[in-house]
Design a protein around this motif. Structure first.
Motif, PDB file in Angstrom:
ATOM      1  N   PHE A 162       0.833  -1.202   0.000  1.00 51.71           N
ATOM      2  CA  PHE A 162       0.000   0.000   0.000  1.00 51.71           C
ATOM      3  C   PHE A 162       0.873   1.259   0.000  1.00 51.71           C
ATOM      4  O   PHE A 162       0.606   2.225  -0.727  1.00 51.71           O
ATOM      5  CB  PHE A 162      -0.934   0.008   1.220  1.00 51.71           C
ATOM      6  CG  PHE A 162      -1.778   1.236   1.326  1.00 51.71           C
ATOM      7  CD1 PHE A 162      -2.845   1.437   0.464  1.00 51.71           C
ATOM      8  CD2 PHE A 162      -1.500   2.214   2.274  1.00 51.71           C
ATOM      9  CE1 PHE A 162      -3.628   2.592   0.548  1.00 51.71           C
ATOM     10  CE2 PHE A 162      -2.269   3.367   2.375  1.00 51.71           C
ATOM     11  CZ  PHE A 162      -3.336   3.546   1.508  1.00 51.71           C
ATOM     12  N   LYS A 163       1.923   1.237   0.807  1.00 54.14           N
ATOM     13  CA  LYS A 163       2.854   2.376   0.866  1.00 54.14           C
ATOM     14  C   LYS A 163       3.466   2.627  -0.511  1.00 54.14           C
ATOM     15  O   LYS A 163       3.586   3.789  -0.947  1.00 54.14           O
ATOM     16  CB  LYS A 163       3.944   2.084   1.901  1.00 54.14           C
ATOM     17  CG  LYS A 163       4.925   3.217   2.148  1.00 54.14           C
ATOM     18  CD  LYS A 163       5.954   2.814   3.213  1.00 54.14           C
ATOM     19  CE  LYS A 163       6.966   3.922   3.484  1.00 54.14           C
ATOM     20  NZ  LYS A 163       8.004   3.521   4.455  1.00 54.14           N
ATOM     21  N   GLU A 164       3.830   1.565  -1.205  1.00 48.52           N
ATOM     22  CA  GLU A 164       4.415   1.710  -2.536  1.00 48.52           C
ATOM     23  C   GLU A 164       3.390   2.233  -3.538  1.00 48.52           C
ATOM     24  O   GLU A 164       3.733   3.026  -4.428  1.00 48.52           O
ATOM     25  CB  GLU A 164       4.995   0.369  -2.993  1.00 48.52           C
ATOM     26  CG  GLU A 164       6.252  -0.023  -2.218  1.00 48.52           C
ATOM     27  CD  GLU A 164       6.691  -1.458  -2.445  1.00 48.52           C
ATOM     28  OE1 GLU A 164       6.119  -2.116  -3.355  1.00 48.52           O
ATOM     29  OE2 GLU A 164       7.589  -1.930  -1.722  1.00 48.52           O
ATOM     30  N   SER A 165       2.146   1.825  -3.401  1.00 47.32           N
ATOM     31  CA  SER A 165       1.114   2.324  -4.318  1.00 47.32           C
ATOM     32  C   SER A 165       0.902   3.827  -4.152  1.00 47.32           C
ATOM     33  O   SER A 165       0.700   4.549  -5.128  1.00 47.32           O
ATOM     34  CB  SER A 165      -0.207   1.572  -4.100  1.00 47.32           C
ATOM     35  OG  SER A 165      -0.823   1.942  -2.868  1.00 47.32           O
ATOM     36  N   ILE A 166       0.969   4.305  -2.913  1.00 49.14           N
ATOM     37  CA  ILE A 166       0.846   5.745  -2.665  1.00 49.14           C
ATOM     38  C   ILE A 166       2.048   6.483  -3.246  1.00 49.14           C
ATOM     39  O   ILE A 166       1.917   7.570  -3.829  1.00 49.14           O
ATOM     40  CB  ILE A 166       0.718   6.028  -1.149  1.00 49.14           C
ATOM     41  CG1 ILE A 166      -0.542   5.360  -0.574  1.00 49.14           C
ATOM     42  CG2 ILE A 166       0.702   7.524  -0.875  1.00 49.14           C
ATOM     43  CD1 ILE A 166      -1.836   5.822  -1.210  1.00 49.14           C
ATOM     44  N   LEU A 167       3.228   5.885  -3.109  1.00 52.32           N
ATOM     45  CA  LEU A 167       4.435   6.477  -3.688  1.00 52.32           C
ATOM     46  C   LEU A 167       4.291   6.622  -5.199  1.00 52.32           C
ATOM     47  O   LEU A 167       4.564   7.697  -5.761  1.00 52.32           O
ATOM     48  CB  LEU A 167       5.648   5.598  -3.369  1.00 52.32           C
ATOM     49  CG  LEU A 167       6.948   5.953  -4.103  1.00 52.32           C
ATOM     50  CD1 LEU A 167       7.496   7.292  -3.618  1.00 52.32           C
ATOM     51  CD2 LEU A 167       7.996   4.852  -3.927  1.00 52.32           C
ATOM     52  N   PHE A 212       7.541   9.918   3.984  1.00 49.70           N
ATOM     53  CA  PHE A 212       6.713   8.722   4.150  1.00 49.70           C
ATOM     54  C   PHE A 212       6.957   8.080   5.519  1.00 49.70           C
ATOM     55  O   PHE A 212       6.350   7.067   5.841  1.00 49.70           O
ATOM     56  CB  PHE A 212       7.008   7.717   3.026  1.00 49.70           C
ATOM     57  CG  PHE A 212       6.223   7.978   1.767  1.00 49.70           C
ATOM     58  CD1 PHE A 212       5.256   7.086   1.332  1.00 49.70           C
ATOM     59  CD2 PHE A 212       6.427   9.133   1.027  1.00 49.70           C
ATOM     60  CE1 PHE A 212       4.513   7.327   0.179  1.00 49.70           C
ATOM     61  CE2 PHE A 212       5.711   9.385  -0.127  1.00 49.70           C
ATOM     62  CZ  PHE A 212       4.751   8.485  -0.562  1.00 49.70           C
ATOM     63  N   ASN A 213       7.863   8.685   6.283  1.00 47.81           N
ATOM     64  CA  ASN A 213       8.152   8.257   7.655  1.00 47.81           C
ATOM     65  C   ASN A 213       8.328   9.518   8.487  1.00 47.81           C
ATOM     66  O   ASN A 213       8.714  10.572   7.962  1.00 47.81           O
ATOM     67  CB  ASN A 213       9.450   7.452   7.718  1.00 47.81           C
ATOM     68  CG  ASN A 213       9.557   6.436   6.597  1.00 47.81           C
ATOM     69  OD1 ASN A 213       8.958   5.382   6.667  1.00 47.81           O
ATOM     70  ND2 ASN A 213      10.325   6.760   5.565  1.00 47.81           N
ATOM     71  N   PRO A 214       8.083   9.432   9.785  1.00 43.63           N
ATOM     72  CA  PRO A 214       8.350  10.595  10.632  1.00 43.63           C
ATOM     73  C   PRO A 214       9.832  10.955  10.575  1.00 43.63           C
ATOM     74  O   PRO A 214      10.689  10.088  10.735  1.00 43.63           O
ATOM     75  CB  PRO A 214       7.954  10.112  12.038  1.00 43.63           C
ATOM     76  CG  PRO A 214       7.031   8.958  11.814  1.00 43.63           C
ATOM     77  CD  PRO A 214       7.488   8.304  10.546  1.00 43.63           C
ATOM     78  N   PRO A 215      10.168  12.216  10.318  1.00 37.65           N
ATOM     79  CA  PRO A 215      11.580  12.610  10.317  1.00 37.65           C
ATOM     80  C   PRO A 215      12.207  12.363  11.686  1.00 37.65           C
ATOM     81  O   PRO A 215      11.538  12.489  12.711  1.00 37.65           O
ATOM     82  CB  PRO A 215      11.527  14.109   9.993  1.00 37.65           C
ATOM     83  CG  PRO A 215      10.211  14.313   9.321  1.00 37.65           C
ATOM     84  CD  PRO A 215       9.277  13.322   9.948  1.00 37.65           C
ATOM     85  N   PRO A 216      13.474  11.997  11.728  1.00 37.42           N
ATOM     86  CA  PRO A 216      14.151  11.794  13.017  1.00 37.42           C
ATOM     87  C   PRO A 216      14.147  13.076  13.845  1.00 37.42           C
ATOM     88  O   PRO A 216      14.090  14.186  13.303  1.00 37.42           O
ATOM     89  CB  PRO A 216      15.579  11.405  12.608  1.00 37.42           C
ATOM     90  CG  PRO A 216      15.477  10.965  11.194  1.00 37.42           C
ATOM     91  CD  PRO A 216      14.363  11.736  10.586  1.00 37.42           C
TER      92      PRO A 216
END
Length: 726
Positions: A292-297, A449-453
């Motif tokens: 799903f994450k890749e489809s959004i990308l 696509f991920n919370p920044p550090p």
């Protein structure tokens, strides 16, 4: 035009005046916010009244954004503004004007101080490298960069100064002692290998954070040792540059008469889009959540097909898979139209495989970039990307340190480096810093696509100076008077070594304890294994096997070994490649090896195995043949020479074999062409026209004078690569 402005010229004038006035106030009250507002205005300048261009020029000048005066064809009104503009003009590089912070940094460089500079990717730090060279003030300059790709970029930029400087890119090249100056373009490993460096007048270290033991792998040792080596023989001025660094080892700047310069000044702004917030708990790294994450990308980047996008991926396999799958996505959703057919495709089909998925990806304006690809392919991919032939680039950590490029859009897709190592704030900042290209985009976009550090202070330790901790591989190169803790385990071990062994290990520079154990083993077993050790020129299989096993067991540290390689396999691929000397054969053999480990096959799995086999083959070529194995064999060669002489035996000599492996079995006098990124296939075609008594610049001049780049056996891709040498 903004909808609320209205259509009347008076309304537009009033709106423009108010916006410019607001920006002017911000530049006084909050300079960072004011600069950000000014960049927004420049990006949307068509929405503003041209009648007030003079005011816009004043705003740009007050912010010190002088390159944008030229870019927007604006005119400064007052004499004082024009004087400041001219003061920022380079006196050494034609048609270059520095922004205010660049000029300030250049003034520091031209002062009596050494400079350690931390500034954003879009600051233009590397332009000052050319300014230093163009000033022609220094006889011998060393430029250290972490990758050969970066060095090749730098070589191309400063080749215009070849009338004044000899460019040295290989350890076997002799420097000019009279007449011309010398510019050494080397990795830190090559600095340490270069024999008898001349007195160095200026040292430049790009990506200087690689000095840190906390930020880099074992390669930080070679950079520390390169600094030690240079300063033992010279006291050059230096310029260190890197991004997003808050501090260095206390006391270092004072000892070396240096100033630490830090700036967040940038002519490019970045817009943050936190995609992960819109899909809480729907993204993952496995199964349906990963798909799903890749489809959004794919939907995101296909919706921005007119803009260039770089996608950060955790690993080469991931980058290659997503590149392949996104090309398929484009094909399915855009009727499969093929719009690109650059010359690289023909080279791949003739020399690698017609079934490599990169071919189809490039045809759809997509590619990947990682450290395993041959240098000429990575260079071509970046060229195609910069030219707009490739719109989407799936990258690994090479985006952080291995190449100079940027894009309108950066996608922070994976939160790991490799399998287990998390991206930290420093890495994230460097990835984000690629968003927007100076003088091309006023702003860039980062899609998270991920919370920044979490933001953290980035402190760079310098192990040879701080010595807390310090590896034995660095400690052994320090003078006794410079060692701070003489009660440490490392110092006790180093000081216990006999003098001649210490000199031997120091010269070899890798894994001191491993060298000691290997030396002791050879002393105990040299007579029993003499035939397997004392070979010269080209080894028999059993000789190579024995030596590779010794290197694997004693010289490689655990973190340098991988599940994909073993001493047994390294022996076989090396020996086989010595016979074929052909990357295509290496790919076929690797494919058969990977196929033997696979189960039932289908078309999709076959393509995957082909891609993995090509990736593995290129990695073997770049990492093992052209980097690790020659170095390991050279160290073993020194150790067996020492032991054989100790026992009155005739030693072997591995130098020829390690050299031909490192240079892909190209004749020694043509090695300069490998350094310049010319494909082996092209070198083999023109080799017959180049006498073997010519070396380095003489080879390049002959190719130019005889126009060998137009030789009819060369394909277009090979011709283009050779022409770019000049």
């Amino acid at each position: 035009m903004n909808e609320h402005i209205g259509s009347g010229s008076d309304a537009l004038f009033e709106y423009t005046f108010n916006e410019y006035q607001k920006c002017a106030r911000l530049l006084i009250s909050d300079e960072n916010q004011g600069r950000d507002e000014l960049i927004k205005i420049l990006e949307q300048k068509n929405d503003y009244s041209r009648i007030l261009d003079g005011v816009l020029a004043d705003l740009i000048e007050s912010a010190g954004f002088y390159p944008y005066i030229i870019k927007n064809d604006l005119t400064l009104s007052s004499s004082s503004q024009k004087i400041r503009f001219e003061n920022n003009r380079s006196i050494n590089i034609k048609d270059k004007v520095f922004h205010d912070e660049q000029k300030y940094l250049l003034d520091l460089i031209n002062s009596e101080k050494n400079v350690i500079a931390s500034a954003p990717t879009s600051f233009g730090k590397s332009l000052l490298i050319e300014e230093i060279v163009a000033s022609k003030k220094y006889k011998n300059i060393i430029i250290i960069q972490p990758t050969l790709a970066l060095l090749d970029e730098t070589r191309k930029k400063i080749s215009k100064y070849s009338n004044d400087y000899k460019l040295i890119v290989r350890t076997s090249q002799a420097f000019c002692s009279e007449g011309k100056g010398n510019i050494f373009l080397l990795t830190s490993e090559r600095v340490n290998e270069y024999k008898d460096l001349p007195k160095v007048d200026y040292l430049i270290i790009d990506e200087f954070y690689k000095l840190s033991s906390k930020r880099d792998d074992e390669r930080h040792q070679s950079l520390n040792n390169a600094f030690i080596k240079i300063f033992k023989n010279s006291t050059p001025k230096f310029y260190f540059l890197g991004p997003n660094i808050d501090g260095i080892t206390p006391g270092f700047a004072d000892k070396y008469n240096a100033v630490f310069y830090q700036s967040q000044y940038s002519l490019v702004r970045c817009n943050d889009f936190n995609i992960y917030k819109d899909y809480a708990d729907l993204f993952g790294s496995r199964g349906n959540k990963a798909r799903f994450k890749e489809s959004i990308l794919f939907k995101l980047i296909s919706g921005r097909c007119d803009e260039q996008t770089i996608v950060y991926c955790a690993s080469p396999s991931k980058a290659r898979r997503l590149s392949r799958e996104f090309a398929n996505f484009i094909q399915k959703n855009k009727s499969g139209e093929l719009t690109h057919n650059p010359p690289l495709i023909e080279w791949i089909e003739k020399n690698i495989s017609k079934r490599w998925s990169l071919i189809d990806s490039i045809k759809h304006g997509v590619a990947f970039h990682d450290g395993a690809l041959p240098r000429h392919i990575t260079s071509s991919i970046i060229d195609y990307f910069n030219e707009g032939l490739i719109k989407v680039l799936f990258c690994t950590s090479t985006i952080i340190e291995g190449v100079n490029t940027s894009a309108k859009n950066i996608v922070y897709f994976d939160e790991k480096k490799g399998k287990d190592l998390s991206i930290d704030y420093f890495d994230y900042s460097n990835i984000k810093g690629r968003a927007g290209r100076l003088m091309e985009h006023y702003s860039g976009n980062i899609f998270n696509f991920n919370p920044p550090p979490e933001k953290e202070v980035i402190y760079i330790d310098i192990p040879f100076f701080e010595q807390n901790p310090i590896n034995e591989e660095i400690l052994i190169n320090l003078d006794d008077a410079d060692i701070k803790n003489k009660n440490s385990i490392e110092y006790n071990f180093i000081s216990s070594l006999p003098f001649d062994e210490s000199v031997l290990f120091k010269n070899n520079s890798i894994n001191i304890r491993g060298q000691k154990k290997l030396l002791d083993y050879l002393k105990s077993n040299i007579r029993d294994n003499y035939v397997l050790v004392a070979w010269s020129s080209t080894p028999k299989y059993e000789q190579l096997k024995f030596c590779v096993h010794l290197c694997w067991e004693y010289l490689l540290k655990d973190n340098e070994k991988s599940n994909q390689m073993s001493a047994e396999r390294l022996t076989k691929v090396t020996f086989d490649y010595g016979f074929s000397q052909n990357i295509l054969e290496l790919v076929k053999n690797t494919y058969n090896y990977n196929l033997s480990k696979s189960g039932k096959m289908n078309d999709e799995k076959t393509i995957k195995i082909i891609d993995e086999s090509i990736k593995d083959s290129f990695y073997i070529l770049r990492h093992w043949f052209q980097y690790k194995l020659p170095k390991l064999l050279s160290v073993l060669n020194e150790l067996q020479t020492y032991v054989c002489k100790l026992f009155g035996l005739v030693p072997g000599n591995y130098l020829y074999y390690s050299s031909i492996i490192e240079n892909d079995f190209i004749p020694e006098h043509l090695n300069i062409l490998i350094e310049y990124g010319v494909p082996k296939s092209a070198i083999q075609k023109i080799a017959k026209f180049i006498p073997d008594h010519l070396v380095d610049d003489e080879v390049v001049r002959l190719i130019l004078n005889k126009k060998l780049y137009d030789y009819n056996e060369l394909i277009d891709y090979e011709k283009n690569i050779i022409k770019k040498m000049f």
